[in-house]
Design an enzyme around this catalytic site. Sequence first.
Site, PDB file in Angstrom:
ATOM      1  CG  ASN A 131       0.798  -9.803   8.771  1.00 29.88           C
ATOM      2  OD1 ASN A 131       1.164  -8.708   9.206  1.00 29.88           O
ATOM      3  ND2 ASN A 131       1.163 -10.944   9.314  1.00 29.88           N
ATOM      4  CB  VAL A 132      -1.488  -6.927   2.954  1.00 25.86           C
ATOM      5  CG1 VAL A 132      -2.146  -5.831   3.772  1.00 25.86           C
ATOM      6  CG2 VAL A 132      -0.018  -6.600   2.713  1.00 25.86           C
ATOM      7  CB  CYS A 185     -11.855  -0.027  -9.496  1.00 24.55           C
ATOM      8  SG  CYS A 185     -12.097   1.546 -10.346  1.00 24.55           S
ATOM      9  NE  ARG A 229       4.882  -4.546   0.524  1.00 23.55           N
ATOM     10  CZ  ARG A 229       3.884  -4.003   1.222  1.00 23.55           C
ATOM     11  NH1 ARG A 229       3.522  -2.742   1.001  1.00 23.55           N
ATOM     12  NH2 ARG A 229       3.254  -4.700   2.117  1.00 23.55           N
ATOM     13  CG  HIS A 272      -3.839  -2.918   7.824  1.00 24.69           C
ATOM     14  ND1 HIS A 272      -2.728  -3.044   8.644  1.00 24.69           N
ATOM     15  CD2 HIS A 272      -4.677  -2.072   8.449  1.00 24.69           C
ATOM     16  CE1 HIS A 272      -2.889  -2.265   9.705  1.00 24.69           C
ATOM     17  NE2 HIS A 272      -4.064  -1.668   9.621  1.00 24.69           N
ATOM     18  CB  CYS A 321     -15.444   2.801 -14.006  1.00 25.67           C
ATOM     19  SG  CYS A 321     -14.042   2.944 -12.885  1.00 25.67           S
ATOM     20  CB  CYS A 371     -16.341   1.247  -9.772  1.00 26.10           C
ATOM     21  SG  CYS A 371     -15.469  -0.079 -10.627  1.00 26.10           S
ATOM     22  CB  SER A 407       5.917  -2.540  16.463  1.00 27.87           C
ATOM     23  OG  SER A 407       5.102  -1.969  15.430  1.00 27.87           O
TER      24      SER A 407
END
Length: 257
Positions: free
Chosen positions: A108-109, A145, A76, A137, A167, A148, A206
């Site tokens: 949306n990301v 991570c 993606r 989102h 970590c 952490c 939607s």
Amino acid sequence: MPLQRIPEAQLRQARELIAAAERVLVFTGSGVSAESGVPTFRGEHGLWRSFRPEELATPEAFARDPKLVWEWYGWRRSTLRSCRPNPGHLALARWMASRSGVTLVTQNVDGLHEAAARAVAPPSSARGGGAAPIKLHGSILVDRCSRCAYRREIGGAESAPPPCPECGALLRPDVVWFGEPLPEREWSRAIAAASRAEVALVVGTSALVYPAAGVVYHAAARGASIVVVDPDATAVDRHAHILLRGPAGAVLPDLLR
Ligand code: BV8
Ligand code: ZN
């Protein structure tokens, strides 16, 4: 389906409603990025077509097969590299930079709203025009991570989730998976904006994913007039005061000019 022209009277009514509103909530989903070449989630070319959401966008899937989930996000991210803000993102960013009182909440990301704000900002201004969108989102352009608070902008093309430099736990995309809670701060800011908005402009969703879709119902319940921009039917159509049946890339430049 031929794009039937939206009656000018409807566009004019929507323009007047938006111009008269002191506070506007803009709520977007993957449809606003469709014309940038970013696949939507449920359309015929939807991302989920080849996978069921439960298979990949969940903590269980990541625990079971971190490499598969990591590779899907890698795919993606690579498709996103060639995607640019479309005229809908740009019209929204220009309009937001030209007035106050607008809060953009996105599911949306893909980072395209931020890219559009940078693209329309005058060269002098340090950061993009208008406030940054509230991302319910998360962002696919960031890794975090799985244990952490470490975060980083996405790195090279690792073929498997790298260990956290702080970590040692596995890094994962900084997105909200199904079954995961939405980030507290973003959620309360989105609900606060929905409570105050006189108009909610709902673009390219939607409205099937919760609790995000609840932001629209919250605005409607608090008296906001709902304007929907979508070429197809959505779950919030019945709350729409004005339904602009068309693609964001064509409708938004006309609506927000
Ligand atoms: C939670 C990030 C609990 C990841 C995403 C059964 C019933 C109801 C709810 C549930 C249920 N089972 C499970 C749930 C809850 C679940 C949910 O809502 N599932 C849905 C599928 C029913 N929700 C969750 O799991 C949420 N978390 O509930 O946690 C909890 C609470 C407290 C403590 C612990 C746990 C988390 C949900 C977040 C999931 N993450 N994305 C990633 O990207 O990989 S969701 C994903 O869907 C995207 O963010 C996307 O934005 C979002 C919504 O989809 P849309 O954007 O609307 O996309 P879609 O394809 O559906 O629609 C596109 C629209 O665009 C269409 O209308 C189309 O016509 C239109 N369009 C197309 N072209 C254009 C256009 N519009 C304009 N112009 C165009 N050119
Ligand atoms: Zn860590």
